[in-house]
Each structure stands twice: as structure tokens, then as C-alpha cells.
Design a protein around this motif. Structure first.
Motif, short mmCIF file in Angstrom:
data_model
loop_
_atom_site.label_atom_id
_atom_site.label_comp_id
_atom_site.label_asym_id
_atom_site.label_seq_id
_atom_site.Cartn_x
_atom_site.Cartn_y
_atom_site.Cartn_z
N GLU A 174 -48.64 20.34 18.67
CA GLU A 174 -48.65 20.75 19.52
C GLU A 174 -47.95 21.69 19.28
O GLU A 174 -48.68 22.93 19.98
CB GLU A 174 -48.34 20.13 21.83
N ALA A 175 -46.92 22.17 18.86
CA ALA A 175 -45.36 22.78 18.35
C ALA A 175 -46.41 23.68 17.55
O ALA A 175 -45.89 25.12 17.08
CB ALA A 175 -45.00 22.12 18.10
N ASN A 220 -38.89 24.74 7.78
CA ASN A 220 -39.17 25.22 9.75
C ASN A 220 -39.94 23.92 9.82
O ASN A 220 -39.84 22.56 11.07
CB ASN A 220 -40.40 26.25 10.07
N LEU A 254 -38.76 21.39 13.07
CA LEU A 254 -39.05 20.95 14.35
C LEU A 254 -39.41 19.19 13.86
O LEU A 254 -39.45 18.99 14.90
CB LEU A 254 -40.20 21.20 13.67
N THR A 285 -35.90 18.14 15.65
CA THR A 285 -36.50 18.18 16.86
C THR A 285 -37.33 17.41 17.75
O THR A 285 -36.90 16.57 18.78
CB THR A 285 -36.75 19.74 17.18
N ALA A 305 -36.19 14.12 20.73
CA ALA A 305 -37.14 14.20 21.74
C ALA A 305 -37.35 13.14 21.93
O ALA A 305 -37.75 12.70 23.23
CB ALA A 305 -37.86 16.05 22.37
N TYR A 311 -33.13 25.09 17.94
CA TYR A 311 -34.34 24.60 17.51
C TYR A 311 -35.39 25.29 17.73
O TYR A 311 -35.80 25.23 17.01
CB TYR A 311 -34.34 23.20 18.75
N ALA A 329 -37.60 26.23 13.82
CA ALA A 329 -38.92 25.62 14.27
C ALA A 329 -39.95 26.59 14.02
O ALA A 329 -41.33 26.35 13.51
CB ALA A 329 -39.57 24.84 14.81
N ASN A 386 -48.46 26.76 21.75
CA ASN A 386 -47.84 25.74 21.16
C ASN A 386 -46.60 26.68 21.41
O ASN A 386 -45.54 25.55 21.05
CB ASN A 386 -48.16 26.71 19.62
N ALA A 392 -45.73 24.63 24.31
CA ALA A 392 -45.11 22.91 23.92
C ALA A 392 -43.65 22.60 23.23
O ALA A 392 -42.70 21.95 23.05
CB ALA A 392 -46.06 22.57 23.73
N LEU A 393 -44.06 23.76 21.82
CA LEU A 393 -42.38 23.54 21.52
C LEU A 393 -41.09 23.84 22.36
O LEU A 393 -40.34 22.71 22.15
CB LEU A 393 -42.19 24.88 20.26
N THR A 423 -40.09 20.56 23.79
CA THR A 423 -39.43 19.51 23.52
C THR A 423 -38.31 19.74 23.35
O THR A 423 -37.82 19.04 23.09
CB THR A 423 -40.62 19.22 21.60
N ALA A 424 -38.11 21.13 23.28
CA ALA A 424 -36.23 21.60 22.47
C ALA A 424 -36.25 21.59 23.16
O ALA A 424 -34.78 21.06 23.33
CB ALA A 424 -36.73 23.02 21.16
#
Lengths: 347, 347
Positions: A42-43, A242, A246, A249, A253, B39, B43, B242, B245-246, B249-250
Motif C-alpha cells: 500500500e505504501a 528507501n 520502509l 518501519t 508496525a 519514517y 520511506a 499511498n 497508508a504510509l 503504518t509509520a
């Protein structure tokens, strides 16, 4: 535009295969790898993808780590103590008897040098590891009859492996290795007397309470076991910076997520198990004391014979001493007061 | 190439300002926003950046939330109970007396519907919130003299705010509002008799043990307080999927990180505080019982007068009852055994 090629380079398509050591039926612990996959995908708009394979789909669950080590897959999701037989040092990354609770283990891993110490060891197996979930303190398992004294452990056939098995055998118990699906019939027939599994939510699915109703706690051999993402080291190092950031991280999570999920589901399952007839029993102080002494004998032997083990274990012991001095103040006293209210039905 | 514009669109340059409610000297709690910033930036190769401002740099700490709400900044990092005076419902997202420990609060937030329930309320203030750190159970604070009975609370001038202040005033104490920097001289002169702050690591820096040596526990008004990232809702909703979502998560990783850092640093600081003369004291059962009763009176009033409060509080109470039934089994018994070893000096 000048920027576009640089961006494309930073966001390459990466497809990794992850061998899970767990069956899909253990949705919490198997789910940890799916969670990581979701976070990464997703990220990155789907550019960094993990494909997760349940135990047995590519390799059997207990060989997931070897598959990541030798590059058959880029990564695995497993509990490092499964490799206790290869080197007991593996178990220190996950859980060993009478060591750390989940919070203490996390503090040690992320801030007490634990992740780096464990990776120094994992590198010799071509692996790089990150914490990837925790179950919380596990239960001691299901017993067909009550265990009150150390004498009751004599000849007890208990399905338990690794370090705990080595400790219990010193006290006269007879550890058994049985696959998950074979435990219920073995308990039913009395081929074995007891079996450990995980905690209320996972245990409930297998229905052990019907054939071995005494549900003992705590699982002193895993006060807060960490599940690991173990990456093939060369594959991990190939990632652009990167993606590497990610991955750290997202793993962090996903690590937290698993414990949160267990901590929501376990209390509900425990209530249901008790309503269905499970008999909760704490291990007696006598039994715990004997297990603690036997564990320390095993530790003493390993400290003398295995320098890699000693180095990490010394670090855990220091963290443990500090934690249990601290934990008895605010955390423990708060919990104690709340549990008094719970027992008094004033909560 | 056809792909490049699409990628560039998915990775726009985003620069947000984050008003922290904390000074930089509280490196653990202030650091939570810097951790999130790191984070996100790493990323995205620097494309999604947060600039964090300490309390007072853009707005005073206690106005950080308003600044995010009215769009002065895109986000803030604060403890929602600072807005207790505006609506006590804010406090339920962070911590209220005799509620949940850190693990229980996280389980409720992430899997018990807590995040969604709180966001339903926050939306009325144009905010969207995600958990952004936890200190663990806090200490009860520093007292110039011992507190053994409820009578000892009569007239006690204690620096404490919000919900705890409302509870303690029912028992005859006189809550005081004093900025962090003014506490030490007030304790030294005896202008106040006691002050709560955070836990060992943060408290050690302010040196309270020199002027108010009795260090009480637990801080029953915050068994596991969550620090929040509160985003301006419109700004949050503008993010591409995106990045959204990041961000989740972060934030989840940063949330876990703060507790891990505290759990490593607090035990070390506690040892040093005790060596320097701090006198550890548990609140007596009598004092805790009285505070629990007074808290329940405040809850009963709020349940009757504030429907938003009641809706969330009912959900927390259900999670609390389940948690403390479960917690007394494996977790508590494991910790108890380890603390017995710690006291026996066999750890």
C-alpha cells in the motif's frame, strides 16, 4: 521532466516470496506476514510486494528459515527458537525460559542492543532479522490431570519442544514431539498427558479443553516470544535505501500489530473457554521454583560451552534485572489494584 | 515512458508542519513526532516531510491541538487529555483514572474499535487522530511527606490537572496548575506539597527527589496514556492513498517506538533515582480505594450528562473487564514469579 527517472529508480518493482512457518489456520501469527505485505504494498502503490506462502506450500514450516538462509525464498516468517537444535543461540531472539515479558523483550530488542546482537549471530547463517510479532506470555498448556508438586511431573508425557523440553526432562517429564493436528487424538487416548500450544485464542480452535481440561499458566518458557521476519541477507542488502527504511518501519508496525491483535482476542477466548469448562490453574510455586532452578542449570552449561549464546544471554540478563526492578512499581501495582476490583466484581 | 508521470503523481512533494505539545527537553515524548517524520521522509526519499516545532515555537504546547483543528498547522503531537476542560471525552483517547494499561489500551484502540470511536468524536473538531506513543503506567509523583491515609490528602497542594485533579479535590486535596519549569522551586519552598510528572526517566531530569523524596506509585490516573498524532482532517483527506497508508503504518511504528524507548530508559533511571535517595512508596490500598470510588462518582456524572463520553467509556469498560480477567493468568503470574526472584536476589 528531469525528476521522473530518478523517482522510477527509487521505486523499482520488487517481488519477494516469504515462507511462513505457520498454517493459515493460526490467523494471528500467520497473519503477521500478510500484514507486512499489506503495509509494503500500500505504501508503494503495489511496487514492493511480498507473496506469503503458508507452511508446506513451498517448504515445511520448520524449514522456512533454511529456505531464507539458502536463498530458496527471499524471506521467512518464523519463531527463531525452532532452530534451538541447530544452535540454542537462535532461541534468545525469540524466547527462553524465565527471561523477558513482551514489553521487556521489545525494550531490549529495540533499545537495549538486542536486534544488533541477534543480527551479528544471524549473519553467520546469511540472515538479517527484524522482530515480526509477539504473542504475549503464553499459557502453560492443557493437562489431563492436576499437577501440584514436582513429583507429579515424573513420567509426564508432555508435548513440548526445545529449551522447555530440555528443562522438563531434568525434572522427570518426558517431552514429546507431535505435530499440531495430532495433539487432540493423543490427549484423548491418553498417549500423552499434556500439551502446550499458544494462548487462549489459538488454543480454543483445537478444542483441547474437552480432553485435557486443566489449563495451566504461565508458559514460563515463553514470557513474551518474538516472531521474526528473517531475510536472506544478500537480498536485504540489495534493496534501495528507501525500501530498506520502509521495510524497517513496516516490520516495526507489523510487530506491534500482532501483539495488539492477540491482546484483544485472547481475553475474549479465555472467557469462552472458562464458560465451556476449562479449569484454570496456576503452576504452584514449588513447580515454578524447580523449573527455574533446572533452567539455570541449562543456562550455566550453555554459558560455558557456547560463546555466542553467552554474549547475548548476558545482555538479556542485565535487561531482565533492570526491568523487574522497575516493573514492580507503577505497572504491577496498577494491574494488581485493577485485578482486585475484577475479583471483587467492582470493575 | 508512460509510467513516470503516474509515479510522480503518486509521490508528490508534501511538507507538513507539526506543532508538538512538548519541549525538546522531554526527548522521549517530544521525539515521537521526530520519529514519525524520519519514517515518512526515509520511506519516500524525502518527498513526504514533516517539520516538527517544539512547544512555544509556533503556538504554546497546550494550544497545539487547536492549531491543527483550525488549520494553522497540518498536524500536532499532543496528549488528548490536555483538552479535558473543553470536553472530558478527549481524555478517553489518552487515559482516564483506573482504566487501561498500555497493552490493554492498544488492544482496545487497534482491535476493539477504539480508534474509530475516538475519530467519530474528533471529527466534530475537524481532526483525525492516530495513536502516536505511550509512556507506560506513570508514577504517582513526588511528595514532601508520606501519604498513608485518606486523611493525609486533606489540604494537600498537589500539582496535577484534569480528571485526576477533579478526583483528588473530592478527597480534600487542592489541585494546582503549575508549568513544568516552576515545579521545582514550588516544591522546594513548600508552596506545593506534591507534584506528578511522568515516570523515572523524565522525572530524573527535573531533580524533584532532592526536594520531595517520596516517590509514589502508581499514577492511577494514567495506567498507559496514549500520545496522539492529530491531523487536520481536511489535510489528511487530501493525501494520496499511498501516503495515507504510509502515514498509518509509520504512525503505528512510532507509537510502538515510544513505549519501547521508555521501557528501556525508565528502569535505568529508576535505579539511579533510588541510589540518589528517592524513597519509593506504593499508595496504600485505603488511598487507592478512595480514589477509585471518587473516580467512579465522576464517571457516573459524565455518563449521565455527556452522551459522547458515555459511548466511548462503555466500550473501554467492556475491554477493561475482559483484559483484567485475562491478564491475571499468564502475564501477571509470570511477572510475579520473576519479581519474587528479583527480591530474593536470585535473578
Amino acid at each position: 521532466t528531469l525528476a521522473a527517472p530518478a523517482i522510477a529508480q527509487e521505486m523499482p518493482e520488487v517481488r519477494w516470496r516469504v515462507a511462513s512457518a505457520f498454517p493459515k489456520s493460526l490467523d494471528t501469527i500467520y497473519g503477521g506476514a500478510e500484514t507486512l505485505s499489506k503495509y509494503l504494498s500500500e505504501a508503494t502503490g503495489g511496487k514492493f510486494q511480498l507473496q506469503v506462502f503458508a507452511a508446506g506450500e513451498i517448504v515445511p514450516g520448520l524449514q522456512a528459515q533454511d529456505a531464507a538462509s539458502d536463498g530458496t525464498v527471499e524471506a521467512c516468517h518464523t519463531v527463531a527458537y525452532y532452530s534451538w537444535g541447530k544452535d540454542p543461540t537462535f532461541a534468545l531472539g525469540a524466547a527462553v525460559p524465565f527471561a523477558l515479558s513482551a514489553r521487556a523483550h521489545n525494550a531490549w530488542q529495540y533499545y537495549g542492543g538486542g536486534i544488533d546482537l541477534f543480527n551479528e549471530f544471524l549473519a553467520t547463517y546469511n540472515l538479517f532479522g527484524l522482530p515480526g510479532g509477539n504473542t504475549g506470555a503464553q499459557m502453560g498448556g492443557w493437562f489431563r490431570k492436576e499437577i501440584k508438586t514436582v513429583a507429579d511431573l515424573q513420567g509426564l508425557k508432555i508435548r513440548v519442544g526445545g529449551f522447555a523440553g530440555a528443562v522438563l526432562s531434568r525434572l522427570g517429564a518426558v517431552p514429546q514431539q507431535i505435530a499440531g493436528g495430532d495433539i487432540y487424538p493423543a490427549l484423548e487416548k491418553g498417549t500423552i498427558d499434556a500439551s502446550e500450544w499458544v494462548g487462549p485464542y489459538d488454543d480454543q480452535k483445537l478444542g483441547f479443553f474437552k480432553v485435557a481440561p486443566y489449563y495451566y499458566y504461565p508458559g514460563w518458557w515463553e514470557g513474551g516470544p518474538t516472531v521474526h521476519f528473517l531475510f536472506n541477507k544478500a537480498k536485504y542488502e540489495e534493496l534501495p535505501d528507501n525500501y530498506k527504511a520502509l521495510l524497517h518501519t513496516a516490520a516495526r508496525a507489523a510487530d506491534a500489530d500482532m501483539l495488539q491483535k492477540y491482546d484483544h482476542l485472547n481475553p475474549i477466548a479465555l472467557k469462552e473457554l472458562v464458560a465451556a469448562g476449562a479449569q484454570l490453574r496456576p503452576f504452584s510455586q514449588e513447580v515454578l521454583d524447580a523449573c527455574y532452578k533446572a533452567s539455570n542449570e541449562v543456562y550455566a552449561e550453555l554459558e560455558g560451552s557456547n560463546p555466542a549464546f553467552k554474549k547475548i544471554w548476558d545482555s538479556i540478563k542485565e535487561a531482565r534485572a533492570n526491568w523487574y526492578l522497575y516493573n514492580q512499581t507503577a505497572e504491577y501495582t496498577f494491574d494488581t489494584f485493577m485485578m482486585i476490583q475484577q475479583r471483587n466484581k467492582t470493575l
